[in-house]
Scaffold this motif. Structure first.
Motif, PDB file in Angstrom:
ATOM      1  N   ARG A 207       0.831  -1.206   0.000  1.00 55.35           N
ATOM      2  CA  ARG A 207       0.000   0.000   0.000  1.00 55.35           C
ATOM      3  C   ARG A 207       0.864   1.254   0.000  1.00 55.35           C
ATOM      4  O   ARG A 207       0.564   2.228  -0.706  1.00 55.35           O
ATOM      5  N   GLU A 208       1.927   1.228   0.808  1.00 54.13           N
ATOM      6  CA  GLU A 208       2.808   2.386   0.854  1.00 54.13           C
ATOM      7  C   GLU A 208       3.407   2.667  -0.519  1.00 54.13           C
ATOM      8  O   GLU A 208       3.456   3.817  -0.972  1.00 54.13           O
ATOM      9  N   LEU A 209       3.876   1.620  -1.184  1.00 53.04           N
ATOM     10  CA  LEU A 209       4.461   1.803  -2.501  1.00 53.04           C
ATOM     11  C   LEU A 209       3.432   2.315  -3.500  1.00 53.04           C
ATOM     12  O   LEU A 209       3.707   3.201  -4.310  1.00 53.04           O
ATOM     13  N   HIS A 210       2.235   1.723  -3.455  1.00 50.75           N
ATOM     14  CA  HIS A 210       1.204   2.146  -4.393  1.00 50.75           C
ATOM     15  C   HIS A 210       0.797   3.589  -4.154  1.00 50.75           C
ATOM     16  O   HIS A 210       0.664   4.384  -5.094  1.00 50.75           O
ATOM     17  N   ASP A 211       0.608   3.944  -2.871  1.00 48.64           N
ATOM     18  CA  ASP A 211       0.105   5.281  -2.561  1.00 48.64           C
ATOM     19  C   ASP A 211       1.134   6.366  -2.831  1.00 48.64           C
ATOM     20  O   ASP A 211       0.795   7.439  -3.337  1.00 48.64           O
ATOM     21  N   SER A 212       2.381   6.117  -2.481  1.00 50.76           N
ATOM     22  CA  SER A 212       3.391   7.172  -2.582  1.00 50.76           C
ATOM     23  C   SER A 212       4.138   7.129  -3.912  1.00 50.76           C
ATOM     24  O   SER A 212       4.077   8.075  -4.708  1.00 50.76           O
ATOM     25  N   VAL A 213       4.818   6.012  -4.186  1.00 43.40           N
ATOM     26  CA  VAL A 213       5.613   5.928  -5.404  1.00 43.40           C
ATOM     27  C   VAL A 213       4.722   5.927  -6.644  1.00 43.40           C
ATOM     28  O   VAL A 213       5.023   6.582  -7.645  1.00 43.40           O
ATOM     29  N   GLY A 214       3.600   5.196  -6.589  1.00 46.40           N
ATOM     30  CA  GLY A 214       2.683   5.191  -7.726  1.00 46.40           C
ATOM     31  C   GLY A 214       2.141   6.579  -8.020  1.00 46.40           C
ATOM     32  O   GLY A 214       2.033   6.993  -9.177  1.00 46.40           O
ATOM     33  N   HIS A 215       1.804   7.311  -6.963  1.00 41.08           N
ATOM     34  CA  HIS A 215       1.319   8.681  -7.152  1.00 41.08           C
ATOM     35  C   HIS A 215       2.403   9.553  -7.778  1.00 41.08           C
ATOM     36  O   HIS A 215       2.145  10.318  -8.724  1.00 41.08           O
ATOM     37  N   GLU A 308      -5.051   9.027   6.757  1.00 37.91           N
ATOM     38  CA  GLU A 308      -5.817   8.264   5.773  1.00 37.91           C
ATOM     39  C   GLU A 308      -6.537   9.186   4.800  1.00 37.91           C
ATOM     40  O   GLU A 308      -6.678   8.869   3.614  1.00 37.91           O
ATOM     41  N   ALA A 309      -6.999  10.346   5.263  1.00 40.30           N
ATOM     42  CA  ALA A 309      -7.627  11.314   4.355  1.00 40.30           C
ATOM     43  C   ALA A 309      -6.621  11.789   3.313  1.00 40.30           C
ATOM     44  O   ALA A 309      -6.955  11.950   2.125  1.00 40.30           O
ATOM     45  N   TYR A 310      -5.386  12.017   3.744  1.00 41.73           N
ATOM     46  CA  TYR A 310      -4.331  12.409   2.805  1.00 41.73           C
ATOM     47  C   TYR A 310      -4.128  11.323   1.749  1.00 41.73           C
ATOM     48  O   TYR A 310      -4.005  11.614   0.557  1.00 41.73           O
ATOM     49  N   ARG A 311      -4.093  10.066   2.179  1.00 40.55           N
ATOM     50  CA  ARG A 311      -3.890   8.969   1.239  1.00 40.55           C
ATOM     51  C   ARG A 311      -5.061   8.855   0.259  1.00 40.55           C
ATOM     52  O   ARG A 311      -4.876   8.544  -0.919  1.00 40.55           O
ATOM     53  N   ILE A 312      -6.271   9.081   0.731  1.00 38.40           N
ATOM     54  CA  ILE A 312      -7.431   9.008  -0.150  1.00 38.40           C
ATOM     55  C   ILE A 312      -7.337  10.079  -1.234  1.00 38.40           C
ATOM     56  O   ILE A 312      -7.563   9.814  -2.428  1.00 38.40           O
ATOM     57  N   ILE A 313      -6.993  11.302  -0.834  1.00 41.12           N
ATOM     58  CA  ILE A 313      -6.858  12.378  -1.815  1.00 41.12           C
ATOM     59  C   ILE A 313      -5.713  12.079  -2.775  1.00 41.12           C
ATOM     60  O   ILE A 313      -5.828  12.286  -3.993  1.00 41.12           O
ATOM     61  N   GLN A 314      -4.616  11.567  -2.259  1.00 38.28           N
ATOM     62  CA  GLN A 314      -3.471  11.231  -3.110  1.00 38.28           C
ATOM     63  C   GLN A 314      -3.849  10.181  -4.148  1.00 38.28           C
ATOM     64  O   GLN A 314      -3.525  10.306  -5.332  1.00 38.28           O
ATOM     65  N   ARG A 368      -8.432   0.621   4.227  1.00 40.56           N
ATOM     66  CA  ARG A 368      -7.972   1.647   5.154  1.00 40.56           C
ATOM     67  C   ARG A 368      -9.148   2.312   5.866  1.00 40.56           C
ATOM     68  O   ARG A 368      -9.156   2.468   7.085  1.00 40.56           O
ATOM     69  N   VAL A 369     -10.158   2.727   5.070  1.00 44.16           N
ATOM     70  CA  VAL A 369     -11.314   3.401   5.654  1.00 44.16           C
ATOM     71  C   VAL A 369     -12.109   2.437   6.525  1.00 44.16           C
ATOM     72  O   VAL A 369     -12.653   2.818   7.568  1.00 44.16           O
TER      73      VAL A 369
END
Length: 398
Positions: A207-215, A308-314, A368-369
């Motif tokens: 999830r970390e890779l998808h959310d940060s690096v993927g973004h 988690e709100a930050y990750r959703i927006i990202q 996450r939610v």
């Protein structure tokens, strides 16, 4: 005909299988290990016969001392490890050897070691004396004319019985080894918990890779394409796009370094805990036209909710850049008493129509939610793609 021949030799397979004779070798090793013990037992037996009467008491003392000696050796953890390694190699027993040092496990290993020595002594005796005795019974009628034939017939029966006895003894030894040397029930539970913990950590890292690096990679793709199109017409905007690419790549490298640190089990690795306080920086890097509507005190949100709100927006902005392209985006954040509402809306571009834009990212957001007892939905509505989430807040937060 081939099937009949194949079925016909199947009962003989254990007799020439390599595993059978490796197991028999394991039993013979028990007899060899019993030899040093026999020397001690002989000394104790001679001393007991000289000092104790009646003879039955001396025999009992000798047997008791030998049993205590073998059991004491079997209680040693190193003996359990050695027996387990040899059993895995020769018996074909499970490769996983129990490592529990508690007394129930050590007592099982002691029982196994004593049994291995006794059975090994019997196996050595049978190997040494049984073949000559059977051979003599078979050839005796040929040597003496007046000899009875029944010893020969008995030998013909004893031969297969002896061979299949070897097969049975090896099979039983392998089965008992699973109980005596394998992991205990508690060790199996602990191993299952460790595997589950590893799986949870792998899922979190994915999830970390998808959310940060993927973004970051999505933003790099969008910004580089925009810079290429307007490089000659608007160098200043192209320069800003290249700056955003640099910052996104640097952020991705930091996140990737964090994940690699976790994989190396570095204690110094710390996750970049970005929250809604970092939202403006995130929006500036996307290169999209985003209109933001904030309501309530977002700085007072619990850290887990804000993260988690930050990750959703990202994730939502990543999907906009990937599937809809450079389109205007409306972002609404509302922190009301007891709940945080989040909505991300954008026109559906040409690449969005006729395809499913949901993927692993949205599935991860749902998980996450869900952990925070919230709800999330995503789908087309009136020509727009809408991502909405609602997360409960503790009393007195907003």
């Amino acid at each position: 005909m081939r099937c009949w021949h194949h079925e016909g030799v199947r009962p003989l397979r254990p007799l020439y299988a390599g595993l059978t004779w490796r197991r028999w070798t394991f039993l013979l090793l028990g007899g060899l290990l019993c030899a040093p013990t026999a020397v001690v037992v002989a000394f104790v037996g001679g001393t007991a016969n000289a000092l104790l009467r009646p003879e039955a008491l001396a025999i009992g003392v000798t047997f008791g001392v030998s049993l205590l000696l073998m059991a004491g050796l079997g209680l040693l953890p190193v003996v359990r490890k050695l027996e387990g390694a040899v059993a895995a190699e020769l018996l074909g027993a499970p490769q996983v050897i129990g490592t529990c040092a508690r007394w129930p496990a050590r007592l099982r290993a002691a029982v196994w070691f004593v049994g291995h020595l006794f059975c090994g002594a019997l196996a050595c005796g049978a190997t040494i004396f049984a073949p000559p005795a059977i051979g003599y019974g078979l050839i005796r009628p040929l040597l003496a004319k007046d000899a009875m034939i029944w010893p020969s017939l008995l030998g013909l029966v004893v031969i297969p019985a002896f061979l299949y006895g070897i097969v049975l003894a090896g099979h039983l030894a392998a089965r008992v080894a699973e109980w005596a040397l394998g992991p205990s029930a508690q060790e199996r539970v602990e191993a299952a918990e460790r595997r589950a913990s590893v799986q949870v950590e792998r899922t979190r890292l994915a999830r970390e890779l998808h959310d940060s690096v993927g973004h970051a990679l999505s933003i790099v793709t969008v910004q580089s394409a925009a810079a290429e199109r307007i490089l000659d017409r608007d160098p200043d905007f192209a320069r800003q796009a290249l700056k955003a690419i640099e910052e996104s790549a640097r952020t991705a490298l930091e996140d990737l370094d964090h994940v690699l640190g976790l994989l190396r089990e570095e204690e110094s690795a710390r996750a970049p805990q970005r929250t809604l306080r970092d939202l403006d920086d995130l929006l500036a890097k996307t290169g999209l036209d985003i209109r933001v509507d904030r309501d309530g005190d977002l700085d007072r949100l619990p850290s887990a909710v804000s993260r988690e709100a930050y990750r959703i927006i990202q994730e939502g902005l990543t999907n906009v850049a990937k599937h809809a392209g450079h389109v205007p985006v409306d972002l609404r954040l509302s922190a009301r008493p007891g709940v945080l509402d989040l909505e991300l809306r954008n026109p559906m571009g040409a690449r969005t129509h006729g395809r499913d834009t949901g993927g692993r990212g949205l599935a991860g957001l749902s998980e996450r939610v869900g952990v925070l007892a919230g709800r999330i939905s995503a789908g087309a509505l009136d020509g727009h793609w809408r991502l909405a989430a609602s997360i409960p807040l503790p009393k007195g937060t907003a």
